[in-house]
Motif scaffolding. Sequence first.
Motif, PDB file in Angstrom:
ATOM      1  N   MET A   1       0.833  -1.198   0.000  1.00 15.80           N
ATOM      2  CA  MET A   1       0.000   0.000   0.000  1.00 15.80           C
ATOM      3  C   MET A   1       0.870   1.251   0.000  1.00 15.80           C
ATOM      4  N   SER A   2       0.263   2.358  -0.375  1.00 13.32           N
ATOM      5  CA  SER A   2       0.994   3.627  -0.390  1.00 13.32           C
ATOM      6  C   SER A   2       1.248   4.094   1.035  1.00 13.32           C
ATOM      7  N   ASN A   3       2.236   4.947   1.185  1.00 13.66           N
ATOM      8  CA  ASN A   3       2.568   5.474   2.505  1.00 13.66           C
ATOM      9  C   ASN A   3       1.369   6.200   3.130  1.00 13.66           C
TER      10      ASN A   3
ATOM     11  N   LEU B   1       3.299  -2.296   4.035  1.00 15.26           N
ATOM     12  CA  LEU B   1       4.281  -1.533   3.262  1.00 15.26           C
ATOM     13  C   LEU B   1       5.200  -2.410   2.415  1.00 15.26           C
ATOM     14  N   THR B   2       5.498  -3.616   2.879  1.00 12.14           N
ATOM     15  CA  THR B   2       6.472  -4.465   2.181  1.00 12.14           C
ATOM     16  C   THR B   2       5.833  -5.615   1.416  1.00 12.14           C
TER      17      THR B   2
ATOM     18  N   LYS C   1      14.390  -6.764   9.390  1.00 10.50           N
ATOM     19  CA  LYS C   1      15.070  -5.805   8.524  1.00 10.50           C
ATOM     20  C   LYS C   1      14.224  -4.539   8.429  1.00 10.50           C
ATOM     21  N   PRO C   2      14.826  -3.357   8.508  1.00 14.63           N
ATOM     22  CA  PRO C   2      14.064  -2.109   8.404  1.00 14.63           C
ATOM     23  C   PRO C   2      13.247  -2.054   7.116  1.00 14.63           C
ATOM     24  N   VAL C   3      12.067  -1.472   7.214  1.00 17.47           N
ATOM     25  CA  VAL C   3      11.153  -1.416   6.082  1.00 17.47           C
ATOM     26  C   VAL C   3      11.779  -0.708   4.887  1.00 17.47           C
ATOM     27  N   ASN C   4      12.481   0.415   5.125  1.00 20.33           N
ATOM     28  CA  ASN C   4      13.008   1.178   3.985  1.00 20.33           C
ATOM     29  C   ASN C   4      14.214   0.520   3.328  1.00 20.33           C
TER      30      ASN C   4
ATOM     31  N   VAL D   1      11.799  -1.593   0.879  1.00 17.83           N
ATOM     32  CA  VAL D   1      11.059  -0.729  -0.045  1.00 17.83           C
ATOM     33  C   VAL D   1      11.609   0.699   0.078  1.00 17.83           C
ATOM     34  N   PRO D   2      12.548   1.068  -0.756  1.00 19.53           N
ATOM     35  CA  PRO D   2      13.061   2.437  -0.709  1.00 19.53           C
ATOM     36  C   PRO D   2      11.931   3.449  -0.934  1.00 19.53           C
ATOM     37  N   GLY D   3      12.012   4.553  -0.242  1.00 17.45           N
ATOM     38  CA  GLY D   3      10.989   5.577  -0.402  1.00 17.45           C
ATOM     39  C   GLY D   3      10.033   5.666   0.759  1.00 17.45           C
ATOM     40  N   VAL D   4      10.090   4.701   1.684  1.00 15.36           N
ATOM     41  CA  VAL D   4       9.271   4.806   2.890  1.00 15.36           C
ATOM     42  C   VAL D   4       9.867   5.899   3.772  1.00 15.36           C
ATOM     43  N   PRO D   5       9.093   6.894   4.163  1.00 14.02           N
ATOM     44  CA  PRO D   5       9.636   7.995   4.975  1.00 14.02           C
ATOM     45  C   PRO D   5      10.292   7.480   6.248  1.00 14.02           C
TER      46      PRO D   5
END
Length: 549
Positions: free
Chosen positions: A265-267, A363-364, A386-389, A392-396
Amino acid sequence: MEDQTTAFYAILALAFAMAIALGAVVYFVFFRRSHNTGAIAGNPAAAVVCISGPSKGKQARFKNGVVSIGRSPSAAIVLTESLVSMNHAEVRYRQGRYTLEDQNSGNGVWVQGRRVHQEPISAGEVFMIGANTFQLVMPGQKVGIVPPPPASSPEALARGSGYIDIENYKLGMLVAEGGQVNVYRAQSRIDNTTVVIKYMNSVDPGPQGDYMRQKFEQQLLIGASIRHPHCVRIVGGNAKHNPPYIIEEFLPGGTLAERMRAGRMSNGEVTRLIGQTCDALQYLHNRKIVHRDLSPNNIMFGADGGLRVIDFGIAHIGGAATRTSAGMIIGKAKYMSLEQALGAPVLPQSDIYALGCIAYEMLTGRPPFEGEGMDVLTKHLQVIPKPVNEIVPGVPEPINRAIQRALEKEPGARFATAEDMARAFGYTEPFHKGEVSRTGPASIKPSLFDLGASEIKLTVVNNGRVLTIKESPAILTRDMVNPTDAAMSRQHAQLDFHENLWWVSEVTGKRSSNGIYLNTIRVTDDQGSFLSPGDEIRLGETLIKVEGL
């Protein structure tokens, strides 16, 4: 002489062989035939016959003493209806007796309107599976037609009008089935509104069944008093019914799990949905309710598109996983906090952890920990996700940090409140305070909701003492209740007034030596058990009656 000896041994060997053969015949005729359940004593043609319903006419004789019934292609009688489990039931023959045995089915096996698990049956007796009625038929016996079972069982569906009545609702199609609860759509005969009715699948007789009914009623009362725009609304229910049921608003928007299957889903969407879920959790936590079973399947959407948290305090009964109508097991372990995995008391932070797992998956596209059973629980205990970003790069970064904090192993390191978590995700909408229903649905003991002043009156049967408790929490001590009872702990039980109800539990931080019993059932839940007029509490050798509230 040698020829005579040879002839003697030949005759002896022949006699021995004949004895063995005769023994085999005797064994087969008398022993095997009487114990081989496939050859039913004198009735080799005995059969189980479907005498009414969608599968009318199907039948099977006993093979190896068993007639199996279910949706499995290997069953002796194959049924295709959704109400039927793969391996639903068996009729067995053992030592001259026939027994009907439920094979842990979802919708049960019914005899004369009651659900059975292992029931002796006799020639000509009938039973129900799904919408079908079966009869045990002996050779030469006339197959009978029986009336439908009482309307209390969901299995009466697809018979007659196709509906049964419950609280002015007509019951419709099965929409989901599970290890503990089956869900049906229903329609009001009064205003045509659509609801869902959740039936508890089975309640065993005896103390365990009494305990399950008590817990069901406890959670039903709590749920019926909840009024919040992001919590499902309960409109009726009955824990004393067989089977127990609960009536909820119909949510046609489906589950969060279904939306998540479309991909990540989108941020912005994640922030909005996590914020609304936190709004509901904050309301529940303020009322000392921990959901304990938060998952994408327990978050749904109404016709208005608004999010609803469902099954607060209901789904955790029995600790069973949810089973969809397609038979897929949804592993709750994917969203289970460390303290739940260890069997420790759950906290509001346990719900925050579960919601962190859900946000991670939104998010992932995958949960923080994958696997089966104990493998997933071990990862919850030992592995840092593992960190979400990084996935998926671009997660604030603020959302990334918020998820990491929600997934901290120690509850104290997580967010202190659900509102704190929502704000960390960037959710800015005001939280709803909600309300507490003082009346509840008409079918759910309304007097228990409208208690007014928080006061409870107790009578000690052993010595006639009358105790009026006005403060909460209150500790029931040996000196206060019965100084002569050495089986009582000095501080044995605690009374609390919350959820508009009085509760009895172990003293916070302590455990009594001999336990607390409410109506002969031991109180083991950390939250305790609610009290009603007429209840009996046993502390040690002392009996206390709840006179009034």
